[in-house]
Design a protein around this motif. Sequence first.
Motif, PDB file in Angstrom:
ATOM      1  N   PHE A  39      25.035  38.098  32.179  1.00 39.76           N
ATOM      2  CA  PHE A  39      25.041  38.279  33.626  1.00 39.76           C
ATOM      3  C   PHE A  39      23.802  37.595  34.211  1.00 39.76           C
ATOM      4  O   PHE A  39      22.761  38.239  34.418  1.00 39.76           O
ATOM      5  CB  PHE A  39      25.036  39.770  33.982  1.00 39.76           C
ATOM      6  N   GLY A  60      29.409  36.648  33.676  1.00 37.09           N
ATOM      7  CA  GLY A  60      29.874  37.198  34.951  1.00 37.09           C
ATOM      8  C   GLY A  60      28.716  37.402  35.898  1.00 37.09           C
ATOM      9  O   GLY A  60      27.564  37.105  35.565  1.00 37.09           O
ATOM     10  N   ALA A  61      29.032  37.941  37.085  1.00 37.25           N
ATOM     11  CA  ALA A  61      28.012  38.180  38.108  1.00 37.25           C
ATOM     12  C   ALA A  61      27.480  39.605  37.995  1.00 37.25           C
ATOM     13  O   ALA A  61      28.142  40.486  37.460  1.00 37.25           O
ATOM     14  CB  ALA A  61      28.608  37.954  39.494  1.00 37.25           C
ATOM     15  N   CYS A  64      29.187  42.016  43.221  1.00 39.28           N
ATOM     16  CA  CYS A  64      30.041  41.236  44.126  1.00 39.28           C
ATOM     17  C   CYS A  64      30.397  42.113  45.311  1.00 39.28           C
ATOM     18  O   CYS A  64      30.193  43.323  45.277  1.00 39.28           O
ATOM     19  CB  CYS A  64      31.308  40.758  43.422  1.00 39.28           C
ATOM     20  N   ALA A  78      33.553  37.625  44.025  1.00 38.22           N
ATOM     21  CA  ALA A  78      34.154  37.659  42.687  1.00 38.22           C
ATOM     22  C   ALA A  78      35.175  36.530  42.528  1.00 38.22           C
ATOM     23  O   ALA A  78      35.441  36.070  41.421  1.00 38.22           O
ATOM     24  CB  ALA A  78      34.819  39.014  42.443  1.00 38.22           C
ATOM     25  N   VAL A  81      33.381  33.726  41.054  1.00 38.27           N
ATOM     26  CA  VAL A  81      33.165  33.979  39.615  1.00 38.27           C
ATOM     27  C   VAL A  81      34.427  33.578  38.849  1.00 38.27           C
ATOM     28  O   VAL A  81      34.363  32.900  37.817  1.00 38.27           O
ATOM     29  CB  VAL A  81      32.835  35.482  39.378  1.00 38.27           C
ATOM     30  N   VAL A  89      32.326  41.317  36.045  1.00 38.93           N
ATOM     31  CA  VAL A  89      31.349  41.578  37.109  1.00 38.93           C
ATOM     32  C   VAL A  89      30.713  42.939  36.812  1.00 38.93           C
ATOM     33  O   VAL A  89      31.422  43.917  36.548  1.00 38.93           O
ATOM     34  CB  VAL A  89      31.969  41.590  38.525  1.00 38.93           C
ATOM     35  N   VAL A 114      37.693  43.769  41.650  1.00 44.69           N
ATOM     36  CA  VAL A 114      37.420  42.919  40.475  1.00 44.69           C
ATOM     37  C   VAL A 114      38.630  42.936  39.538  1.00 44.69           C
ATOM     38  O   VAL A 114      39.083  41.889  39.055  1.00 44.69           O
ATOM     39  CB  VAL A 114      36.121  43.408  39.770  1.00 44.69           C
TER      40      VAL A 114
END
Length: 241
Positions: A39, A60-61, A64, A78, A81, A89, A114
């Motif tokens: 991340f 992933g982030a 979001c 997202a 992403v 996420v 997500v």
Amino acid sequence: MKKIFAANWKLFKTPKETREFFTQFKEVSHKATGELVFFPSAISLEAASTSLAGTSIKWGAQNCHSQAQGAFTGENSAQVVKELGGSYVLIGHSERRKVFGETDAVIAEKVAFVQSLGLIPMLCIGETLEEREGLHTFRTLETQLHLGLAKADKSKPVVIAYEPVWAIGTGKVATPEQVAETHTDVFGILKALGFETTPILYGGSVKPDNAAGLIQQPHVNGFLVGGASLEVKSFIEIASV
Ligand code: PGA
């Protein structure tokens, strides 16, 4: 259940540092005994996407918004992403809850959104020191799971990261006994909610010297690592337990 080793880089590493990390990390990633997930901070996501293309390493982030787009200045999408090839996420990290005021209701919207995109939410839960000392750990985790998963789709994957707030970035890791007891409780709560196949990661001051003792505990399916994930050597040591 396959193990998951996730790295939360918080607000560290520029795109250049991200590329340099992955150049080195790809040399040793075969040593990992489970799935690897990174991340990076939002502006370094594209660097991660490019560096990890064609590998089995996921990314992933760290957060979001609960909608794909709109008038939400400063937020992450997202959808972006997904378009960049991300898989996860992170949702509801304690720093998001505490520093940015995220509520369980907001978190529930994000988890559902997500999942709707085909990405996997990694939902973070955890009690404060005050809650643990007041013997409210179970109630706190039950509330966070109940509310955070309220809109989740049971037929789609979700991952839980149990991170006691008092152990994050403090060097005060939970003992193997505390982890065993709390992960067993989290598993029980998830089972009652219909999420019994959901992996449960432990996070909070995981280091190479405590990872082996923690991974052996019941219902510990991997780790979410902050500080020790910033160096290739320490993270791969943790991920190869
Ligand atoms: P830490 O962070 O490993 O530095 O304690 C964990 C996290 O915040 O996810």
